[in-house]
Write a protein that holds these residues in place. Structure first.
Motif, PDB file in Angstrom:
ATOM      1  N   MET A   1      37.746  35.867  42.540  1.00 26.99           N
ATOM      2  CA  MET A   1      36.275  36.262  41.769  1.00 26.99           C
ATOM      3  C   MET A   1      35.506  37.424  42.641  1.00 26.99           C
ATOM      4  O   MET A   1      35.081  38.235  42.092  1.00 26.99           O
ATOM      5  N   CYS A   2      35.537  37.205  44.014  1.00 28.19           N
ATOM      6  CA  CYS A   2      34.713  38.086  44.931  1.00 28.19           C
ATOM      7  C   CYS A   2      35.532  39.423  44.731  1.00 28.19           C
ATOM      8  O   CYS A   2      34.550  40.337  44.649  1.00 28.19           O
ATOM      9  N   GLU A   3      36.860  39.564  44.750  1.00 31.65           N
ATOM     10  CA  GLU A   3      37.530  40.771  44.615  1.00 31.65           C
ATOM     11  C   GLU A   3      37.192  41.473  43.217  1.00 31.65           C
ATOM     12  O   GLU A   3      36.916  42.688  43.396  1.00 31.65           O
ATOM     13  N   ASP A   4      37.503  40.682  42.357  1.00 27.54           N
ATOM     14  CA  ASP A   4      37.107  41.341  40.900  1.00 27.54           C
ATOM     15  C   ASP A   4      35.530  41.755  40.774  1.00 27.54           C
ATOM     16  O   ASP A   4      35.098  42.704  40.240  1.00 27.54           O
ATOM     17  N   LEU A   5      34.666  40.810  41.359  1.00 27.20           N
ATOM     18  CA  LEU A   5      33.240  41.332  41.435  1.00 27.20           C
ATOM     19  C   LEU A   5      32.954  42.547  42.263  1.00 27.20           C
ATOM     20  O   LEU A   5      32.258  43.677  41.696  1.00 27.20           O
ATOM     21  N   ALA A   6      33.714  42.619  43.328  1.00 26.53           N
ATOM     22  CA  ALA A   6      33.476  43.915  44.043  1.00 26.53           C
ATOM     23  C   ALA A   6      34.111  45.238  43.537  1.00 26.53           C
ATOM     24  O   ALA A   6      33.506  46.307  43.209  1.00 26.53           O
ATOM     25  N   GLN A   7      35.368  45.082  42.712  1.00 28.95           N
ATOM     26  CA  GLN A   7      35.797  46.087  41.920  1.00 28.95           C
ATOM     27  C   GLN A   7      34.762  46.593  40.623  1.00 28.95           C
ATOM     28  O   GLN A   7      34.594  47.711  40.633  1.00 28.95           O
TER      29      GLN A   7
ATOM     30  N   GLU B   1      30.899  44.105  52.362  1.00 28.80           N
ATOM     31  CA  GLU B   1      31.863  44.657  53.032  1.00 28.80           C
ATOM     32  C   GLU B   1      33.080  45.457  52.238  1.00 28.80           C
ATOM     33  O   GLU B   1      33.519  46.587  52.527  1.00 28.80           O
ATOM     34  N   ARG B   2      33.536  44.704  51.439  1.00 29.28           N
ATOM     35  CA  ARG B   2      34.806  44.903  50.740  1.00 29.28           C
ATOM     36  C   ARG B   2      34.365  46.088  49.692  1.00 29.28           C
ATOM     37  O   ARG B   2      34.842  47.136  49.603  1.00 29.28           O
ATOM     38  N   LEU B   3      33.143  46.023  49.039  1.00 23.09           N
ATOM     39  CA  LEU B   3      32.324  47.181  48.085  1.00 23.09           C
ATOM     40  C   LEU B   3      32.354  48.490  49.012  1.00 23.09           C
ATOM     41  O   LEU B   3      32.591  49.320  48.723  1.00 23.09           O
TER      42      LEU B   3
END
Length: 193
Positions: free
Chosen positions: A134-140, A185-187
């Motif tokens: 969910m967090c990775e998808d949101l960052a993308q 941080e991912r963003l």
């Protein structure tokens, strides 16, 4: 997926650190001995004094008062395999427990849950994978939105733009605080900022 055919044990070996079960279909289950407290504390002689039931579906250590179902061993091995596969997909820096339990009182407490006969503290591997996904998808998804915001407000530095995005995410309450920190941080990494 768990086979509908009951697994049948044809041979067993117990080492100092593992329980190894050879199955009739040719497979082998190797599980850490520490998962079996009675075997773990038993002497080497007691560990080697076992019998396989006539049907091959149970292992018995009479001296240790231990009976282990081969089907349960199979389910446990499959669960461990699934958990390892899911855990290998999640970055090591993603938080394990975004919402630690808060238990009031003066006595120390351990917050845990019982899942499939196991006690779990924090997230399971599957729950952690779902939170990371969910967090990775949101960052993308936020990459384009953040670039649009930066273009709309060219006077803002990258840091100000990221802070605006973080406040928006926090306002939605989609993620726990430690997850939001990871997501930002991912963003930043995806944007190259």
């Amino acid at each position: 997926m768990i086979s509908r055919i009951r697994p049948v044990a044809i041979a067993v070996t117990v080492t100092e650190d593992s329980l190894n079960v050879v199955l009739k279909d040719g497979g082998t289950l190797r599980l850490p001995l520490r998962l079996f407290p009675k075997l773990w504390v038993g002497t080497p002689e007691q560990r080697c004094n076992f019998r396989i039931s006539a049907s091959g579906t149970a292992l018995r250590w009479d001296q240790l008062a231990e009976v282990i179902s081969v089907s349960e061993l199979m389910r446990d091995a499959e669960r461990r395999h699934r958990d390892e596969r899911l855990s290998s997909q999640v970055p090591a820096d993603f938080p394990w427990d975004p919402t630690p339990a808060l238990l009031s009182g003066t006595q120390p407490k351990l917050a845990l849950r019982s899942i499939d006969g196991r006690f779990v503290v924090g997230l399971t591997a599957e729950e952690r994978w779902v939170r990371w996904d969910m967090c990775e998808d949101l960052a993308q998804q936020l990459v384009a939105k953040t670039r649009q915001d930066a273009a709309k407000h060219p006077q803002h530095s990258h840091e100000v733009t990221l802070n605006r995005m973080q406040r928006a995410i926090e306002g939605k309450k989609w993620t726990a605080r430690v997850e939001t920190d990871w997501l930002m941080e991912r963003l930043r990494s995806l944007l190259g900022w």
